[in-house]
Design a protein around this motif. Sequence first.
Motif, PDB file in Angstrom:
ATOM      1  N   UNK A  32     -28.825  15.116 -43.762  1.00 30.80           N
ATOM      2  CA  UNK A  32     -29.635  16.241 -43.337  1.00 30.80           C
ATOM      3  C   UNK A  32     -31.014  16.263 -43.908  1.00 30.80           C
ATOM      4  N   UNK A  33     -31.926  16.693 -43.309  1.00 31.89           N
ATOM      5  CA  UNK A  33     -33.348  16.877 -43.887  1.00 31.89           C
ATOM      6  C   UNK A  33     -33.679  17.961 -44.785  1.00 31.89           C
ATOM      7  N   UNK A  34     -32.750  19.050 -44.505  1.00 29.00           N
ATOM      8  CA  UNK A  34     -32.858  20.380 -45.476  1.00 29.00           C
ATOM      9  C   UNK A  34     -31.521  20.752 -45.960  1.00 29.00           C
ATOM     10  N   UNK A  35     -31.482  21.549 -47.216  1.00 28.27           N
ATOM     11  CA  UNK A  35     -30.195  21.947 -47.815  1.00 28.27           C
ATOM     12  C   UNK A  35     -29.518  22.374 -46.829  1.00 28.27           C
ATOM     13  N   UNK A  36     -27.976  22.433 -46.974  1.00 23.90           N
ATOM     14  CA  UNK A  36     -27.194  23.426 -46.178  1.00 23.90           C
ATOM     15  C   UNK A  36     -26.446  24.249 -46.935  1.00 23.90           C
ATOM     16  N   UNK A  37     -26.977  25.677 -46.827  1.00 26.12           N
ATOM     17  CA  UNK A  37     -26.503  26.621 -47.680  1.00 26.12           C
ATOM     18  C   UNK A  37     -25.475  27.540 -46.830  1.00 26.12           C
ATOM     19  N   UNK A  38     -24.494  28.303 -47.206  1.00 28.34           N
ATOM     20  CA  UNK A  38     -23.741  29.274 -46.669  1.00 28.34           C
ATOM     21  C   UNK A  38     -23.566  30.295 -47.737  1.00 28.34           C
ATOM     22  N   UNK A  39     -23.579  31.490 -47.314  1.00 27.41           N
ATOM     23  CA  UNK A  39     -23.187  32.749 -48.296  1.00 27.41           C
ATOM     24  C   UNK A  39     -21.808  33.220 -47.843  1.00 27.41           C
TER      25      UNK A  39
END
Length: 331
Positions: free
Chosen positions: A317-324
């Motif tokens: 993945x080219x961007x961080x995968x963040x979840x709240x």
Amino acid sequence: MTKQAPLLQVTDLRVTLPTARGWAQALRGVSLRMERGDTVGLIGESGCGKSLTALALMGLLPERAQVSGSIQLQGQELVHLPDPQLCRLRGSRIAMIFQEPMTALNPLHPIWKQIAEPLRLHQNMGVTEAKARALELLERVQLPRARERLEAYPHQLSGGQRQRVMISIALACSPDLLIADEPTTALDVSVQKEVLTLIKQLVNEDGMGLLLISHDLGLMQDQVDRVMVMYGGSVVESASTSALFAHRAHPYTRGLFAARPRLGLARGTRLTTISGSVPELMDFPAGCAFCDRCAWAVADCRQTPPMPESIAPNSQASAPHEVSCPRWSLT
């Protein structure tokens, strides 16, 4: 060597608005970062805070709105910047394509004057030069018979033509950041595709940053490199477009994807829906805004605001995968 500031850095942006029931939090800690050339999408149901985020970036919030946090455009702080200084940035370095061109355009002026206005304000062009540049811009956005339509008024154009005029106005001064708020909502499907292709082409040519706002998942998949899912004034999940479409972590994101129409469904098949509806601003719980509609919520979800957590379902993945969401899972 001093590291160059990002094109856009938004940190813990919070907006509180007055309502008949008191002050309500409309944006609750939005953060995002963009570099030149980045294409980022904001997606979510109506009322989740997408357009309000755009208005906050433009400095166009309601007069009594209370704002905290930080919005920096290449290192320049925009929160609480005096309006005369904001006016010098709007249309020049940061521009916006509004959702409904018929209400955004002035019905009393021909379109060339409306395109020429930012050129005269920000680049000190004379009338003749600005009119010539307006024609160049109309030709660039592929408005048919552009020269004949310089003197036309908005009501004399179709929806797609008016949207092309709006794009011309937004691009007039070659801004660093372009915000497109539901730019195809009022257009039919064939015109939607033309307008979106045009925006993508122009962004690629000029190397500007694009923040695209929509509720259309298919549009996001085709148009942006990174997606941020919003609900209740917060970003609940963000990732590269490919990573998000491959792996959804937040219960709300999974609900959005499950509810989209799909080819091949049998006639009469009912689409999956997310239970409940988006609450009024005053009715959001102190904790997770989505907890009252979430099948996985526990008691603590109502009381404790969830913190963004980095996950790595795809190392490419080219961007961080963040979840709240502390109860996230991958599907």
